[in-house]
Structures are given as structure tokens and as C-alpha cells.
Scaffold this motif. Structure first.
Motif, PDB file in Angstrom:
ATOM      1  N   CYS A  23      -1.651  24.506  -7.772  1.00  0.00           N
ATOM      2  CA  CYS A  23      -1.209  23.387  -9.144  1.00  0.00           C
ATOM      3  C   CYS A  23       0.100  23.442  -9.008  1.00  0.00           C
ATOM      4  O   CYS A  23       0.891  24.512  -8.645  1.00  0.00           O
ATOM      5  CB  CYS A  23      -1.978  24.258 -10.139  1.00  0.00           C
ATOM      6  SG  CYS A  23      -1.332  25.694 -10.671  1.00  0.00           S
ATOM      7  N   TYR A  24       0.672  23.008  -9.785  1.00  0.00           N
ATOM      8  CA  TYR A  24       2.234  22.589  -9.881  1.00  0.00           C
ATOM      9  C   TYR A  24       2.626  23.466 -10.847  1.00  0.00           C
ATOM     10  O   TYR A  24       4.025  24.086 -10.357  1.00  0.00           O
ATOM     11  CB  TYR A  24       2.574  20.943 -10.867  1.00  0.00           C
ATOM     12  CG  TYR A  24       3.917  20.921 -11.174  1.00  0.00           C
ATOM     13  CD1 TYR A  24       5.128  20.301 -10.104  1.00  0.00           C
ATOM     14  CD2 TYR A  24       4.254  21.239 -12.586  1.00  0.00           C
ATOM     15  CE1 TYR A  24       5.701  19.452 -10.533  1.00  0.00           C
ATOM     16  CE2 TYR A  24       5.909  20.728 -12.344  1.00  0.00           C
ATOM     17  CZ  TYR A  24       6.795  19.958 -11.518  1.00  0.00           C
ATOM     18  OH  TYR A  24       8.307  19.987 -12.033  1.00  0.00           O
ATOM     19  N   LYS A  25       1.820  23.968 -11.560  1.00  0.00           N
ATOM     20  CA  LYS A  25       2.688  25.146 -12.655  1.00  0.00           C
ATOM     21  C   LYS A  25       3.024  26.422 -11.912  1.00  0.00           C
ATOM     22  O   LYS A  25       4.056  27.662 -11.490  1.00  0.00           O
ATOM     23  CB  LYS A  25       1.642  25.697 -13.966  1.00  0.00           C
ATOM     24  CG  LYS A  25       1.795  24.666 -15.150  1.00  0.00           C
ATOM     25  CD  LYS A  25       1.644  25.430 -16.453  1.00  0.00           C
ATOM     26  CE  LYS A  25       0.192  24.611 -15.767  1.00  0.00           C
ATOM     27  NZ  LYS A  25      -1.008  25.101 -17.539  1.00  0.00           N
ATOM     28  N   CYS A  26       1.701  27.512 -11.044  1.00  0.00           N
ATOM     29  CA  CYS A  26       2.106  28.067 -10.147  1.00  0.00           C
ATOM     30  C   CYS A  26       3.505  27.174  -8.618  1.00  0.00           C
ATOM     31  O   CYS A  26       3.657  28.468  -8.229  1.00  0.00           O
ATOM     32  CB  CYS A  26       0.731  27.918  -9.182  1.00  0.00           C
ATOM     33  SG  CYS A  26      -1.154  28.901 -10.405  1.00  0.00           S
ATOM     34  N   ALA A  27       3.219  26.624  -8.220  1.00  0.00           N
ATOM     35  CA  ALA A  27       4.156  26.060  -7.354  1.00  0.00           C
ATOM     36  C   ALA A  27       5.325  25.736  -7.982  1.00  0.00           C
ATOM     37  O   ALA A  27       6.410  26.799  -7.090  1.00  0.00           O
ATOM     38  CB  ALA A  27       4.467  24.244  -6.709  1.00  0.00           C
ATOM     39  N   GLN A  28       5.744  26.098  -9.321  1.00  0.00           N
ATOM     40  CA  GLN A  28       7.305  25.896  -9.579  1.00  0.00           C
ATOM     41  C   GLN A  28       7.321  27.676  -9.896  1.00  0.00           C
ATOM     42  O   GLN A  28       8.464  28.118  -9.448  1.00  0.00           O
ATOM     43  CB  GLN A  28       6.968  25.372 -10.994  1.00  0.00           C
ATOM     44  CG  GLN A  28       7.268  24.056 -11.081  1.00  0.00           C
ATOM     45  CD  GLN A  28       8.909  23.615 -10.215  1.00  0.00           C
ATOM     46  OE1 GLN A  28       8.425  23.186  -9.351  1.00  0.00           O
ATOM     47  NE2 GLN A  28       9.326  23.374 -11.361  1.00  0.00           N
TER      48      GLN A  28
END
Length: 137
Positions: A23-28
Motif C-alpha cells: 500500500c501507499y503508506k508501506c511504500a512511503q
């Protein structure tokens, strides 16, 4: 069209577009960890650091570092002690999916297979010979 998937790290739902499996949060979060590792390796005295030293100094997981090397984000030419495990034996390699030892073994096995196939084909050709008899006797 995006499909809904679970993030492989946190388990939350996200729209999978084919780019990444998280997900976006984990990617960040992963990008922040990459920046920490990259800042550590940019220092001249740390360029030849081993994987264990990088993990110890930065706290980033080994598998993430392996993934970044495999994707080409961290180049073994610049950081000589980095690599990722061979898909066959687990030995650290810098290029491809297999280490040079496994590549040599596969090439040797292929040469042996080709030689055996050629031998079987030659035997089969010899057995297919046609014999003519003289019918005019």
C-alpha cells in the motif's frame, strides 16, 4: 483497471495497479528506509560495508536491501559488498537470478543432455538401415 488487494506488509486493502504489492503508506515507509540506507552508504568510509554492518547501523531488514539491489536501486559496482541470494542455492550474486556456480552447473548439464541425445539419435539412425535382397534369384 485497478484491483483491490491486501498489502503484503500491513494487510490493509489498497488498489493494485501492477506497480507494487504494498500500500501507499508501506511504500512511503520503505522509501524512508531506503533513504537512510543510501545516506549511510554515500559516506566514503561506508561504501565497502558488508550487509551485516548496514543492517546493524541502519536497522533495515536484509530482505529489503536484497530487493533494492535486485531492482537496481543500489548498484554493486558502487557498493561492492552488496548482492542478493541466488534463486537456486542462496549464494550471494550481483547479476541475474543465478550465481556463476549454478549457471556453470546448468550449462554442464545441458551439454551432457545434448551429447546423450545426439548419441541416441545416431544409434536410432543406425538401426533404421534398409536392407535390400536380390529377388531375381
Amino acid at each position: 483497471m485497478a484491483e483491490v488487494r491486501n498489502c503484503s506488509q500491513c494487510g490493509e486493502f489498497f488498489n493494485y495497479t501492477g506497480v507494487r504489492d504494498i500500500c501507499y503508506k508501506c511504500a512511503q515507509n520503505e522509501e524512508e528506509m531506503y533513504q537512510v540506507v543510501y545516506k549511510f552508504l554515500r559516506k566514503r568510509e561506508n561504501r565497502a560495508a558488508t550487509l551485516e554492518r548496514i543492517v546493524e547501523a541502519t536497522g533495515v531488514d536484509e530482505t529489503l536491501i536484497h530487493r533494492w539491489v535486485r531492482k537496481g536501486r543500489l548498484h554493486p559496482a558502487t557498493f561492492p559488498n552488496l548482492g542478493y541470494p541466488c534463486d537456486n542455492c542462496g549464494h550471494i550474486t550481483n547479476t541475474g537470478k543465478l550465481c556463476s556456480k549454478c549457471q556453470d552447473e546448468i550449462k554442464s548439464d545441458l551439454r551432457t543432455f545434448e551429447a546423450a541425445k545426439e548419441f541416441r539419435d545416431n544409434i536410432a539412425k543406425g538401426e533404421r538401415g534398409t536392407y535390400l535382397s536380390d529377388r531375381n534369384k
